[in-house]
Write an enzyme that holds these catalytic residues in place. Structure first.
Site, PDB file in Angstrom:
ATOM      1  N   GLU A 241      -1.939  -9.260   3.981  1.00  0.00           N
ATOM      2  CA  GLU A 241      -1.923  -9.759   5.362  1.00  0.00           C
ATOM      3  C   GLU A 241      -3.317  -9.933   5.956  1.00  0.00           C
ATOM      4  O   GLU A 241      -3.475 -10.608   6.967  1.00  0.00           O
ATOM      5  CB  GLU A 241      -1.084  -8.825   6.248  1.00  0.00           C
ATOM      6  CG  GLU A 241      -1.659  -7.432   6.506  1.00  0.00           C
ATOM      7  CD  GLU A 241      -1.377  -6.430   5.377  1.00  0.00           C
ATOM      8  OE1 GLU A 241      -1.005  -6.871   4.273  1.00  0.00           O
ATOM      9  OE2 GLU A 241      -1.543  -5.216   5.592  1.00  0.00           O
TER      10      GLU A 241
ATOM     11  N   CYS B  68       0.847  -1.205   0.000  1.00  0.00           N
ATOM     12  CA  CYS B  68       0.000   0.000   0.000  1.00  0.00           C
ATOM     13  C   CYS B  68       0.881   1.254   0.000  1.00  0.00           C
ATOM     14  O   CYS B  68       1.555   1.525  -0.983  1.00  0.00           O
ATOM     15  CB  CYS B  68      -0.980  -0.060   1.176  1.00  0.00           C
ATOM     16  SG  CYS B  68      -2.315   1.129   1.008  1.00  0.00           S
TER      17      CYS B  68
ATOM     18  N   HIS C 246      -3.721  -5.408   0.502  1.00  0.00           N
ATOM     19  CA  HIS C 246      -3.128  -5.894   1.757  1.00  0.00           C
ATOM     20  C   HIS C 246      -3.142  -7.422   1.794  1.00  0.00           C
ATOM     21  O   HIS C 246      -4.180  -8.009   2.091  1.00  0.00           O
ATOM     22  CB  HIS C 246      -3.912  -5.335   2.950  1.00  0.00           C
ATOM     23  CG  HIS C 246      -3.668  -3.878   3.160  1.00  0.00           C
ATOM     24  ND1 HIS C 246      -2.612  -3.394   3.900  1.00  0.00           N
ATOM     25  CD2 HIS C 246      -4.313  -2.791   2.684  1.00  0.00           C
ATOM     26  CE1 HIS C 246      -2.626  -2.080   3.889  1.00  0.00           C
ATOM     27  NE2 HIS C 246      -3.651  -1.683   3.149  1.00  0.00           N
TER      28      HIS C 246
END
Ligand code: XMP
Length: 526
Positions: A185, A92, A183
């Site tokens: 994660e 990001c 993202h």
């Protein structure tokens, strides 16, 4: 920090460094990387390059950030980073920063992307291979951005595009530099873990040596090396997971050269002090000292109603009791305690989050005590502490114990604390826990407990008017206690709990269920 200058147990570990630019998911990135079997550490984004290189990371990740790269004063990384030959993954803001620092173009996008965003892989590359990425139509990333990369830096290729046309991933295979706009994660990115795995294993060449067993071996060797052949270590036990895991590590490293002190402040749940004493005195080879300080704590807390004051008093009293005992034991130079990684990061936080409650005031013993600190868990996340505990053979009930605040039931009795109120709360809490257990819901809940609300109300018991306390019950789900949702317990279960509490505890007049999430509430009532 006391440990400075000493060779650390993990000094030679294969390591990824995450430069934290203040994004809300930085900690989550770290947890995911660890779950994938690779050790990683979060460092502030402005860590000097030499300091970074000294750590010999096999890869560097640039986190997200609430900032905009083109605004004045936006956090930057050292541009030398990209020349170091170490693979870099920007996520990001990290991707936008890498783009800008390497000569690409970042602009404020005409439309922002928030939430699940489909994207297509447009160029074969090591990050998106196999699995879900064999089917470009299935790709989807969790996005949360307004700025976007318009032109990748020279030498980079566009690897993936979102359905809106924004660049979802860029990369330069020859320099091993990559950027992801989404993202990987968060759980809402299907295949996100695979992308991270490819980065770790295929791009950075990790071997995946971060396991509970390897951690235990390293720490045991480290404790032995630090303490030597004859010295002893004292350890404060609270009955919680962290201090228990420390105790079992010490036991493995030092056998009977560890001394354990359990300060029983009387604010634990029903039967807990007894269980702790039984387990430790049976399983640990070192001396186990159980100090019953219940009256002493109660006396100090008499008439105190302010929660922060309760915390302070309990924290100070704990230290005093511990100090008296530890110092009476003579020549012990080392103190072991269960500080874990989130505590370490919080204290050196990049953002300096506001203090809402003065947590960690029990068990965090001050340096003035004069001991040299041993903190074997200071690199671990809570879930890793549990894995290490399991590997060390701790009983499941101990490993899965729900979080319990250091000041214990003192912050679950609204108003002043008396022996009578404690007894009442312990009973109600025990009933609630037993019912949750019987319903098989234990593992689904983050915490579940009773609160003595400090309000008395009118009711009717038998044929008589009854005036007595309102007991609140609270059950929450959560990932990390930062946010929490109230648990949708089955109504029949709530009914049963209410009936048992009002039926079995003569004083109890009413039971209420707390339906407040966090935020705006907190998990505890005080
Ligand atoms: P709150 O109530 O702030 O709680 O949402 C978040 C988590 O922290 C625990 N907690 C404490 N832990 N000392 C502790 O060691 C404290 O004073 C304390 N207060 C809250 C709480 O149980 C929850 O898990």
């Amino acid at each position: 920090m006391k440990e400075q200058g000493k060779p650390h147990a993990g000094a030679h570990r294969e390591k990824i460094i995450i430069l934290d630019f203040g994004g809300q998911y930085s900690m989550l990135i770290a947890r995911r990387i660890r779950e994938l079997g690779v050790y990683c550490e979060l460092l502030p984004y402005n860590t000097r390059l030499e300091e970074l290189l000294e750590q010999k990371p096999v890869g560097i990740i640039l986190s997200g950030s609430p900032a905009s790269v083109y605004r004045e004063g936006a956090p930057q990384s050292d541009p030398g980073l990209f020349e170091s030959g170490i693979p870099v993954l920007g996520i990001c803001y990290g991707m936008q920063l890498l783009t800008r620092q390497l000569g690409g173009k970042v602009v404020r996008g005409s439309r922002s992307e928030f939430g699940r965003t489909p994207f297509t892989v447009v160029e074969p590359n090591p990050l998106f291979t196999g699995g879900i990425f064999g089917d470009p139509a299935a790709c989807c990333g969790w996005m949360s951005h307004q700025d976007e990369v318009l032109e990748p830096p020279p030498g980079f290729k566009v690897l993936a595009r979102s359905e809106n046309g924004t660049l979802a991933a860029i990369g330069d295979d020859s320099r091993k530099l990559y950027g992801l706009q989404f993202h990987p994660e968060v759980v809402h990115t299907p295949g996100g873990s695979e992308v991270l795995q490819r980065y770790l294993y295929d791009v950075c060449g990790c071997s995946g040596s971060w396991t509970p067993r390897s951690f235990i071996e390293e720490e045991v060797a480290d404790i032995r090396a630090r303490v030597g052949e004859t010295e002893r270590v004292v350890c404060a036990l609270s009955g919680g997971v962290d201090s228990s895991v420390v105790a079992f590590l010490l036991d493995r490293a030092l056998a009977d050269r560890a001394v354990f002190i359990f300060v029983d402040h009387g604010l634990l749940r029903l039967g807990e002090a007894e269980q702790v004493t039984e387990l430790y005195s049976r399983r640990l080879r070192g001396q186990f000292i159980h100090i019953n300080a219940r009256d002493r704590f109660l006396k100090k807390l008499e008439g105190v109603i302010d929660p922060e004051e309760k915390r302070q008093i309990i924290g100070h009293e704990f230290i005093d009791v511990f100090k008296e005992e530890a110092l009476s034991m003579g020549d012990i130079a080392y103190l072991a305690q269960g500080t874990i990684y989130p505590d370490v990061i919080e204290s050196g936080s990049v953002n300096g989050a506001a203090v809402i409650k003065s947590h960690h005031n029990v068990g965090g013993l001050p340096e003035e005590l004069g001991f040299e600190l041993i903190e074997p868990l200071r690199e671990l996340f809570k879930d890793e502490v549990r894995l290490v505990g399991a590997e060390l053979g701790l009983p499941e009930g101990m490993i899965k114990r729900q979080p319990f605040p250091g000041p214990g039931l003192a912050v679950r009795i609204i108003g002043d604390i008396t022996a009578e109120k404690l007894r009442l709360l312990q009973q109600a809490d025990a009933i609630f826990r037993e019912e949750i257990d019987k319903a098989g819901l234990k593992d689904e809940l983050w915490q579940y407990f009773a609160v003595l609300t400090g309000i008395n109300v009118v009711g009717v018991k038998g044929d008589d008017r009854h005036y007595g306390p309102v007991i609140a019950i609270r059950a929450v789900t959560s990932e990390d206690a930062m946010t929490a949702d109230w648990a949708r317990l089955p109504l029949e279960l709530l009914e049963k709990i209410s009936a048992r509490i009002t039926g079995e505890i003569p004083e109890a007049a009413r039971v209420v269920y707390d339906i407040t999430s966090k935020p705006p509430g907190t998990i505890e009532w005080e």
